[in-house]
Write a protein that holds these residues in place. Structure first.
Motif, PDB file in Angstrom:
ATOM      1  N   VAL A  49       0.910  -1.301   0.008  1.00  0.00           N
ATOM      2  CA  VAL A  49      -0.017  -0.077  -0.083  1.00  0.00           C
ATOM      3  C   VAL A  49       0.741   1.247  -0.091  1.00  0.00           C
ATOM      4  N   GLU A  50       1.857   1.138   0.646  1.00  0.00           N
ATOM      5  CA  GLU A  50       2.842   2.403   0.961  1.00  0.00           C
ATOM      6  C   GLU A  50       3.590   2.474  -0.439  1.00  0.00           C
ATOM      7  N   GLU A  51       4.017   1.487  -1.047  1.00  0.00           N
ATOM      8  CA  GLU A  51       4.482   1.616  -2.413  1.00  0.00           C
ATOM      9  C   GLU A  51       3.618   1.941  -3.778  1.00  0.00           C
ATOM     10  N   ARG A  52       2.286   1.595  -3.412  1.00  0.00           N
ATOM     11  CA  ARG A  52       1.296   2.058  -4.442  1.00  0.00           C
ATOM     12  C   ARG A  52       1.038   3.641  -4.224  1.00  0.00           C
ATOM     13  N   GLU A  53       1.105   3.935  -2.941  1.00  0.00           N
ATOM     14  CA  GLU A  53       0.679   5.258  -2.808  1.00  0.00           C
ATOM     15  C   GLU A  53       1.995   6.550  -3.027  1.00  0.00           C
ATOM     16  N   ARG A  54       3.115   5.696  -3.202  1.00  0.00           N
ATOM     17  CA  ARG A  54       4.455   6.481  -3.463  1.00  0.00           C
ATOM     18  C   ARG A  54       4.441   6.798  -4.906  1.00  0.00           C
ATOM     19  N   LYS A  55       3.505   6.084  -5.874  1.00  0.00           N
ATOM     20  CA  LYS A  55       3.381   6.114  -7.311  1.00  0.00           C
ATOM     21  C   LYS A  55       2.705   7.194  -7.727  1.00  0.00           C
TER      22      LYS A  55
END
Length: 168
Positions: free
Chosen positions: A162-168
């Protein structure tokens, strides 16, 4: 009686009632399951060294905070989707989370001053709540310890995704 009549008699008097009973019994079990995803409300996940559970995630508010390697506290707001919560719910079901004891603490390691990671997991449903406090130094059943470790890894993987998805 010929062979066809005997076979039909056995099917209608033994096999058919058994199948009807199975559908009824398991249908009621599924309908009345204590932890259904449709009843899922939120999850709380806390972890840290010793008794300090500084790293926290609350799916109700989306608040996520954790300590980095340099001991700086990072606070974020994660928008966790229902699909992500479903992954956590299924992992809990696969690991048998509902059967875990509420406290899995190694008091002897704590008395000797050994600091190990502690994890607090709470899954809240409409009618029931399950909380587990787990210590990495827990010296209980190895299968239970392994199941806890796998469940914690699956929660952390979902949060990382989820954190990686929001970074994009």
């Amino acid at each position: 009686m010929n062979k066809r009549v005997k076979t039909a008699f056995i099917i209608f008097s033994i096999a058919l009632p058994f199948l009807i009973y199975c559908f009824y019994y398991y249908g009621m079990m599924i309908k009345n399951a204590p932890y259904r995803f449709t009843d899922f409300e939120y999850m709380v996940f806390k972890y840290g060294d010793g008794d300090s559970l500084v790293n926290k995630f609350d799916s109700r508010t989306g608040d996520y905070q954790y300590l980095t390697d340099r001991d700086s506290l990072v606070k974020k707001h994660l928008h966790i989707r229902r699909d992500d919560l479903l992954l956590i719910h299924r992992a809990a079901a696969d690991m048998g989370f509902w059967n875990f004891p509420e406290r899995e603490i190694n008091d002897s390691a704590k008395a000797h001053g050994v600091k190990s990671a502690h994890y607090f997991i709470e899954l809240v449903y409409k009618h029931k709540t399950k909380q587990v406090l787990y210590d990495e130094a827990f010296d209980g059943d190895p299968k239970l310890k392994d199941a806890n470790g796998q469940f914690i890894k699956s929660i952390q993987k979902v949060l990382d995704d989820v954190e990686e998805r929001e970074r994009k």
